[in-house]
Scaffold this motif. Structure first.
Motif, short mmCIF file in Angstrom:
data_model
loop_
_atom_site.label_atom_id
_atom_site.label_comp_id
_atom_site.label_asym_id
_atom_site.label_seq_id
_atom_site.Cartn_x
_atom_site.Cartn_y
_atom_site.Cartn_z
N ALA A 1 0.83 -1.21 0.00
CA ALA A 1 0.00 0.00 0.00
C ALA A 1 0.86 1.25 0.00
O ALA A 1 0.57 2.22 -0.72
N VAL A 2 1.93 1.26 0.80
CA VAL A 2 2.83 2.42 0.84
C VAL A 2 3.50 2.61 -0.52
O VAL A 2 3.53 3.72 -1.06
N ALA A 3 4.01 1.53 -1.09
CA ALA A 3 4.67 1.63 -2.39
C ALA A 3 3.72 2.10 -3.47
O ALA A 3 4.06 2.99 -4.27
N LEU A 4 2.53 1.52 -3.52
CA LEU A 4 1.57 1.90 -4.55
C LEU A 4 1.05 3.32 -4.36
O LEU A 4 0.84 4.04 -5.33
N ALA A 5 0.84 3.73 -3.11
CA ALA A 5 0.39 5.11 -2.87
C ALA A 5 1.46 6.10 -3.31
O ALA A 5 1.15 7.11 -3.96
N ASN A 6 2.71 5.82 -2.99
CA ASN A 6 3.80 6.71 -3.43
C ASN A 6 3.86 6.75 -4.96
O ASN A 6 4.06 7.81 -5.55
N HIS A 7 3.69 5.60 -5.59
CA HIS A 7 3.68 5.56 -7.06
C HIS A 7 2.53 6.39 -7.62
O HIS A 7 2.71 7.18 -8.56
N ARG A 8 1.35 6.23 -7.04
CA ARG A 8 0.17 6.98 -7.49
C ARG A 8 0.39 8.48 -7.31
O ARG A 8 0.04 9.27 -8.19
N LEU A 9 0.96 8.88 -6.19
CA LEU A 9 1.22 10.30 -5.95
C LEU A 9 2.19 10.86 -6.98
O LEU A 9 1.99 11.94 -7.52
N ARG A 10 3.24 10.11 -7.28
CA ARG A 10 4.23 10.55 -8.28
C ARG A 10 3.65 10.56 -9.67
O ARG A 10 3.92 11.48 -10.46
N ALA A 11 2.85 9.58 -10.00
CA ALA A 11 2.23 9.52 -11.33
C ALA A 11 1.28 10.69 -11.55
O ALA A 11 1.08 11.12 -12.68
N GLY A 12 0.72 11.20 -10.47
CA GLY A 12 -0.18 12.35 -10.55
C GLY A 12 0.55 13.68 -10.58
O GLY A 12 -0.08 14.74 -10.48
N GLY A 13 1.86 13.64 -10.69
CA GLY A 13 2.63 14.87 -10.77
C GLY A 13 3.18 15.35 -9.45
O GLY A 13 3.86 16.37 -9.39
N GLY A 14 2.89 14.62 -8.38
CA GLY A 14 3.40 15.00 -7.07
C GLY A 14 4.69 14.27 -6.75
O GLY A 14 5.46 13.90 -7.64
N ARG A 15 4.89 14.05 -5.47
CA ARG A 15 6.09 13.34 -5.03
C ARG A 15 5.70 12.30 -3.99
O ARG A 15 4.61 12.36 -3.42
N ALA A 16 6.58 11.36 -3.78
CA ALA A 16 6.35 10.34 -2.75
C ALA A 16 6.27 11.03 -1.39
O ALA A 16 7.08 11.90 -1.07
N LEU A 17 5.27 10.67 -0.60
CA LEU A 17 5.04 11.34 0.68
C LEU A 17 5.10 10.41 1.89
O LEU A 17 4.96 10.87 3.02
N ILE A 18 5.27 9.11 1.66
CA ILE A 18 5.18 8.16 2.77
C ILE A 18 6.48 7.37 2.89
O ILE A 18 6.97 6.83 1.91
N ALA A 19 6.99 7.30 4.10
CA ALA A 19 8.15 6.46 4.40
C ALA A 19 7.70 5.44 5.45
O ALA A 19 6.93 5.76 6.36
N LEU A 20 8.19 4.24 5.32
CA LEU A 20 7.89 3.19 6.28
C LEU A 20 9.18 2.82 6.99
O LEU A 20 10.14 2.39 6.35
N ALA A 21 9.21 3.03 8.28
CA ALA A 21 10.38 2.67 9.10
C ALA A 21 9.95 1.51 9.98
O ALA A 21 9.11 1.66 10.87
N ALA A 22 10.49 0.33 9.68
CA ALA A 22 10.07 -0.87 10.40
C ALA A 22 11.22 -1.44 11.20
O ALA A 22 12.29 -1.71 10.66
N ALA A 23 11.00 -1.61 12.49
CA ALA A 23 11.98 -2.24 13.38
C ALA A 23 11.53 -3.67 13.60
O ALA A 23 10.45 -3.91 14.13
N ARG A 24 12.34 -4.60 13.17
CA ARG A 24 12.00 -6.02 13.33
C ARG A 24 12.68 -6.52 14.56
O ARG A 24 12.50 -7.37 15.20
#
Length: 101
Positions: free
Chosen positions: A78-101
């Motif tokens: 979802a994060v990757a696709l949302a960032n792609h959609r935002l960029r495809a619409g002329g914007g920029r990626a807005l979401i970063a996922l920081a995961a601590a395993r």
């Protein structure tokens, strides 16, 4: 908290609470993508969380190892696709996922 998101239903409930998704949020991967794709449009009312001007939204996921891989991948996709959609619409990626395993 990844330990609180061991099912897709729990993932959607936690993200809906944290992001302030609208009451009609469908609690599925498509609805998640839709809501995250509106981070650059506060007037749309799809979330109550927005990046500051020039900034990003960071999803800090603690204890990601507690999440089953299938649930974790719903979020990552979802994060990757949302960032792609935002960029495809002329914007920029807005979401970063920081995961601590």
């Amino acid at each position: 908290d990844g330990a609180a998101m061991t099912t897709e239903a729990e993932l959607h409930a936690e993200l809906a609470r944290g992001f302030g998704f609208p009451s009609f949020y469908g609690a599925n991967a498509d609805a998640l993508l839709d809501c995250l794709s509106y981070l650059d449009e506060p007037a749309a009312g799809m979330t109550t969380i927005y990046p500051p001007p020039g900034g990003i939204v960071v999803i800090e996921l603690r204890d990601a190892a507690a999440m089953p891989a299938s649930v974790y991948l719903v979020l990552v996709d979802a994060v990757a696709l949302a960032n792609h959609r935002l960029r495809a619409g002329g914007g920029r990626a807005l979401i970063a996922l920081a995961a601590a395993r």
